[in-house]
Design an enzyme around this catalytic site. Sequence first.
Site, PDB file in Angstrom:
ATOM      1  N   HIS A 103      41.040  46.429  31.629  1.00 34.31           N
ATOM      2  CA  HIS A 103      40.149  45.880  32.638  1.00 34.31           C
ATOM      3  C   HIS A 103      39.778  46.957  33.646  1.00 34.31           C
ATOM      4  O   HIS A 103      40.635  47.726  34.095  1.00 34.31           O
ATOM      5  CB  HIS A 103      40.826  44.702  33.351  1.00 34.31           C
ATOM      6  N   LYS A 151      37.720  31.813  39.906  1.00 30.81           N
ATOM      7  CA  LYS A 151      36.296  32.041  40.170  1.00 30.81           C
ATOM      8  C   LYS A 151      35.500  30.748  39.973  1.00 30.81           C
ATOM      9  O   LYS A 151      34.503  30.510  40.641  1.00 30.81           O
ATOM     10  CB  LYS A 151      35.777  33.131  39.239  1.00 30.81           C
TER      11      LYS A 151
END
Length: 976
Positions: A189, A635
């Site tokens: 990531h 999120k």
Amino acid sequence: MLGLRSALRSTARGAALVSPPRSLSTLPSSFEEMERLDPGGAAYARSVKKLGKLLGAQMVQHGDAAQVAVVERLRHQARRWRDALHAGAENEAADRFATMAAEVATLKPAALRDVARAFAHFLALSNAAEQDQRVRHLATQRLGGSALFPEKRDSCAGVVAGLLDEGVAPAAVVDALLAQKTEIVLTAHPTEVHRRTLLAKHRRVAELLCQLDAFPAGSYEVEQLETELRGVVSALWGSDELRREKPSPQKEARGGLAVVETSLWEAVPAFLRKLDATLAQHGGALPLDASPVALASWMGGDRDGNPNVDAAVTRSVVAAQRRKGASLLIVELDALRLDLSVTGASDAVLALAKTFAGDEPVREPYKAVCDGFIGRLRATIRWADGALDEAEWPTASRNSLASRVGRTAKVDPPATEPLFDATELAAALRAMHASLEAQGYGELASGRLVDAIRRVNAFGLQLCPLDVRQESTRHANAVDALRAFAGVGARGSYAALDDDAKIAWLSDELETGRPLLRRGDFEKLVDGDFVEDAVDRDVLKTCAYVAEAPPDTFGAYVISQATSAADVLAVELLLHEAGAASDRSNCTRVVPLFETLDDLNNGPASLRRLFSSPGYLDRCGRKQEIMVGYSDSAKDAGRLAAWWAQYEGQEKMLAVCDEFGVEATFFHGKGGTVGRGGNPETYRAILAHPPNTIDGRFRVTEQGEMIAFNFGEPRVAERTLDIFSAAVLRDKLGDASDRAVKPEWRATMAKLSETSCAAYRALVREDADFVPYFRKATPELELAALNVGSRPAKRNPKGGVESLRAIPWIFAWTQTRLGLPAWLGIGDGFAAADGAELRAMYEEWPWFKTNVDLIETLLAKLEPEIAKHYDAVLVGGGEPRLAALGERLRGALANTTDEVLAVSGRGAPAEGNELLMRALKLRNPYVDVLNVLQVECLRRIRAADDGEAKDDDALDLDDALLICINGIAAGMQKSG
């Protein structure tokens, strides 16, 4: 020149003080003060001052003396602003900040770049000094030379002693420890902002600081080390800090291999040796084949939303890892063959030696075995070289020290068979160990040979088996193409089926055991143009490679955005069609990833349907791995709603597994930041999971900058493995009665979740001004130029915030110091609940307390005044609605802070955590300057005409902005 921050973040993170805390105003505000007033941090302060002076000297030496003066002025201005802010002198603070911003506004682009470089380098160097301090601190905590840390509750030594004191039987403790498995999954990531070449230099700085402690001042050794330290700092100043192009997945994988080679290769056997010594104190022992810790990787296997990762990339990463694994094992065997020169051996070892020696007489059987395997490992390297592309894996980069050893071993013939199965080597090493013990060489057997055996068990030849990850609709598309090519239905016929029909058809096909396509026909489907979409075609190519790859190359096949049992069965069918038998050695676990709020809530029903599918429980061996997504759920719904959905989801999914007699392993997809599920207090975070959901099996992602922080130095890596193992052991055997959740708490959490989620979504999803504000007030649009990862920032390039990946979403808000994703909605949720009940939950429920403390620590690190400056300059008065939204957000942050403090009972966020407060007081002024520099860069860049070709000034501005992003990330020690 500069000063910086406090020591010992490892202890600073969340540690409460026994003695009353000092007020913020009495804490050291510079490294000069710290050296004078704080004996515990004096050595760290001296190291930071030394590095600051060396950096300043390099700037002067290379003609940047004028910028040194600017740096010093800005540093002092930022400190004075902070002092006025803490003293409550609002007018003075405003004047101080205006003075700092006004000077920054006068700097030319090249000066902006160089000043930003100075602050960014200093923060990175201070992190290196902190790494050295962490190592020093670990050495002082091992009381009486203990192997681990008996006085620490988050060490295996402390947990074992505590469990025995609580009446747990010694045999039960040993059995639980030997049965447990903690698997750390390294991911690519894009949150590590520093180039690998700079990370290596930072690591060397920390090593040199540590070595300087070993010699008296003025000695020859100190002189040599000081000279090298000056050279490393000069190389840092003379290097390009920025990645000029996006890294390929292969380069990302090389970075992961570097951590294994330089740190974990040493740390894992060292930790296991110390764990064995700890068990020996209580009458136990760690068997040679026991490996309570393991590693895996997503680097080169994770293709979800990343078209740059395809089957060819995965194949090359596999070859590169095997090449590195073979090289490292050659080092081991080369050293072993010199150690094991004895001649007496068991029949098993003599027979093995004969298989390698052929007709030649065997005088030193252990050497002969080592030589034979060295030859096979060299053949493995030749095999790997044939699979590596020169452009992505230059020959020079392959030839590390590890691949140039084995010099004393006999030359292996070209026809030597490569070694693909590490169990062959493991069995031979165990036979050698048994033989040595039987021959009376027990001490020799317990030396280097034991470490070699444990390395083979922990790393194998693959070092870190790859997980494959792809999105569920891609698998559905591949199944649809497979059916159409086989004549089962027209294109689109599979997609047209409802969920029950899909499950029924997939189950029937899997139960028949016969493939839809003959082997040759499957290759035609994969290699032809029947599947028009390249990513869908790659799904089939990847499954084909999984079927043919060497044993233990792959671990799990993870299905992102999983919503149905059909998603799991589809992957099973694709692997079966590709030729992976039911007893396949790769991708033995097909893992649904539940990541949105709805997916987490529907997860139990999906599992029930999966376990009810004909034949599935037999095929999975009644073992199921389930991945819980922390980033996307937060999120999607906000941090508080996501926390509760993850908690209840795991409880309910475990209940379904128990109902069907399935052993569940939860795989936790967490990031480093709070907004992505991270928690710096690993031990407390693990123990806060729902009871019985770990049960000795814990799998978790570790990503980006956290890989270097937790595993980049061998002794720090050992300690990290110790903490993980200790927490999993305590979770298994410790008293969990205090973790029971009262019914009224569940009702409260449901209300909190609903209220906070509604508040979060009302802003992020429903407020038409939010997206324009987000893009003006943060550097979100500019982050793509940082080139931190191979993966696109969005799953859908045309989408808005909803398609933005969780990492850049968090990264952008971290840069502005508002940290919105980690707290938005929490204040609304707490305000809607009964305060007395929340305080009772905080006092009596560890899960709730851990999360409240975590949010409070995050709140302590935010700075709304800095976020206000971003709004004032970048949003401006021209769009009053957007400016008003920024004001509302800062008001919501203040309200959230008040609500959280009302629950914890503290007067200020993280009050009492003196180490954290001291660290922030020392570090903040440097980050503050970088924020002001970044705002100025953004203002100028956005004001420029995009249609014009960029001149040198524009290029300098671009560089200055990216350096500011790097520096702020280094200062915050978190990015995404």
